[in-house]
Scaffold this motif. Structure first.
Motif, mmCIF file in Angstrom:
data_model
loop_
_atom_site.group_PDB
_atom_site.id
_atom_site.type_symbol
_atom_site.label_atom_id
_atom_site.label_comp_id
_atom_site.label_asym_id
_atom_site.label_seq_id
_atom_site.Cartn_x
_atom_site.Cartn_y
_atom_site.Cartn_z
ATOM 1 N N LEU A 97 0.867 -1.185 0.000
ATOM 2 C CA LEU A 97 0.000 0.000 0.000
ATOM 3 C C LEU A 97 0.902 1.234 0.000
ATOM 4 C CD1 LEU A 97 -2.902 1.286 0.386
ATOM 5 C CD2 LEU A 97 -2.310 1.425 2.811
ATOM 6 N N ILE A 98 0.754 2.073 -1.021
ATOM 7 C CA ILE A 98 1.511 3.326 -1.060
ATOM 8 C C ILE A 98 0.613 4.421 -0.481
ATOM 9 C CG2 ILE A 98 2.721 4.983 -2.536
ATOM 10 C CD1 ILE A 98 3.112 2.664 -4.565
ATOM 11 N N GLN A 99 1.142 5.161 0.478
ATOM 12 C CA GLN A 99 0.357 6.245 1.092
ATOM 13 C C GLN A 99 0.979 7.582 0.713
ATOM 14 O OE1 GLN A 99 -1.083 5.877 5.172
ATOM 15 N NE2 GLN A 99 0.544 4.450 5.613
ATOM 16 N N MET A 100 0.135 8.561 0.446
ATOM 17 C CA MET A 100 0.681 9.889 0.197
ATOM 18 C C MET A 100 -0.146 10.946 0.951
ATOM 19 S SD MET A 100 1.856 11.745 -3.275
ATOM 20 C CE MET A 100 0.392 12.500 -3.916
ATOM 21 N N LEU A 119 -2.448 -7.512 7.872
ATOM 22 C CA LEU A 119 -3.012 -8.376 6.821
ATOM 23 C C LEU A 119 -1.894 -9.063 6.033
ATOM 24 C CD1 LEU A 119 -5.843 -5.969 5.617
ATOM 25 C CD2 LEU A 119 -6.153 -8.104 6.877
ATOM 26 N N GLY A 120 -0.670 -8.820 6.446
ATOM 27 C CA GLY A 120 0.461 -9.526 5.823
ATOM 28 C C GLY A 120 1.195 -8.723 4.772
ATOM 29 N N GLY A 121 0.739 -7.498 4.491
ATOM 30 C CA GLY A 121 1.393 -6.670 3.470
ATOM 31 C C GLY A 121 2.293 -5.614 4.089
ATOM 32 N N GLY A 122 2.641 -4.632 3.288
ATOM 33 C CA GLY A 122 3.513 -3.564 3.774
ATOM 34 C C GLY A 122 3.105 -2.230 3.187
ATOM 35 N N THR A 123 3.690 -1.165 3.736
ATOM 36 C CA THR A 123 3.332 0.157 3.252
ATOM 37 C C THR A 123 4.562 1.029 3.064
ATOM 38 O OG1 THR A 123 2.015 2.125 3.689
ATOM 39 C CG2 THR A 123 2.883 1.041 5.593
#
Ligand code: CP
Ligand code: NVA
Length: 308
Positions: free
Chosen positions: A48-51, A70-74
């Motif tokens: 997930l890319i956050q801006m 949930l097992g992902g990264g950001t």
């Protein structure tokens, strides 16, 4: 894949599904610590890319934890460090790159048009993490918190908002239509909800109740919400606006006119609420803030097409 931009455009049954999933997930991970991953790691390997084009504490942290659990990264981008932020690259090209590198995009911005444009050019989901007209992840999470605390469906409760007609209220109004709850709003005449949102409510055959008297607005309320009088980047005469809200401060005296209401606030806070109410027994603001993690996990699953 689905975008999550404005509660107005998301079917009520999907919003309810997200809340049900969040409740299940929250219960299932009671014994897990902060960074432990949910069973099955449903978003394993996803980025997930956050801006953020505006300040944030809670949205930033809660999305970080949500995708991690949930097992992902950001990865968090600062808009002023991108070519886009300097006017040196188009949204279309930026969106193409984001879609090539990442799996989801969360954006906090001062421009509703920008969220729409990203949605147009991205081939990954975009989540609105606050825009001028909407704060949908906050308000869906607040619906969850209200039901968690009161143990009642929100449709059976009288909800009240005391404060400015801002992005959070616009999303709360959208939620009042989607979840069929009674919403009373207390604010000065000059700061009532705009024509557009009122017309949308009417078009959906629903009603909101607006009072220019705080006591009347909170009368019979089960839940009282508030937010800062001055929002981020609010371009108004601040002294005048704060003065206009002087009779809308939430204090113990005002709370007495409600139906023994609980108090919620998205934070950060200003002077709109007294210290004793904010830190009092009826206030659930910390639980409200933490629930952002749980609900946003289910929002992410919804966007990624993985909601069971
Ligand atoms: N409530 C909320 O969105 O907080 P932040 O501005 O800190 O993200
Ligand atoms: N209405 C506030 C919400 C902050 C979370 C703002 O836009 O600044």
């Amino acid at each position: 894949m689905k975008h999550f931009i404005n509660l107005k455009n998301i079917p009520a049954k999907d919003l309810r599904k997200i809340i049900i999933d969040a409740k299940k997930r929250k219960n299932l991970r009671k014994k897990l610590s902060t960074l432990e991953v949910d069973k099955g790691a449903p978003l394993k390997g996803k980025l997930l890319i956050q801006m953020f084009e505006k300040s944030s504490l809670r949205t930033r942290l809660s999305f970080y934890l949500a995708i991690k659990q949930l097992g992902g990264g950001t990865l968090t981008l600062r808009s002023n460090e991108l070519h886009l932020g300097q006017g040196g690259e188009s949204i279309a090209d930026t969106a193409k790159i984001l879609s090539t590198y990442g799996d989801g995009f969360m954006l906090r911005t001062d421009s509703d048009k920008k969220v729409e444009n990203f949605a147009k050019y991205l081939s990954i989901p975009v989540i609105n993490g606050l825009s001028p007209s909407s704060h949908p992840t906050q308000v869906l999470s607040d619906v969850f918190t209200v039901e968690e605390i009161t143990k009642k469906p929100i449709s059976k409760l009288n909800i009240c908002w005391i404060g400015d007609s801002n992005n959070v209220l616009d999303s709360l109004i959208a939620a009042s239509v989607k979840f069929s709850f009674k919403l009373s709003i207390g604010c000065p005449k000059k700061f009532e909800p705009g024509k557009e949102v009122r017309a949308w409510v009417k078009k959906n055959n629903k009603k909101i109740y607006i009072y220019n008297d705080a006591k009347k607005a909170v009368s019979g309320a089960d839940v009282i919400f508030s937010d800062k009088v001055i929002s981020l980047n609010d371009k108004v005469n601040k002294t005048k606006k704060i003065q206009a809200f002087k009779n809308f401060k939430i204090n113990k005296e005002l709370m007495k006119f409600s139906n023994s209401a609980i108090f919620l606030h998205c934070l950060p806070r200003g002077d709109e609420v007294s210290e004793d109410v904010f830190l009092g027994k009826k206030s659930h603001v910390w639980q409200q803030a933490l629930n952002r993690v749980h609900v946003q996990k289910s929002i992410l699953l919804y966007c990624f097409g993985k909601l069971r």
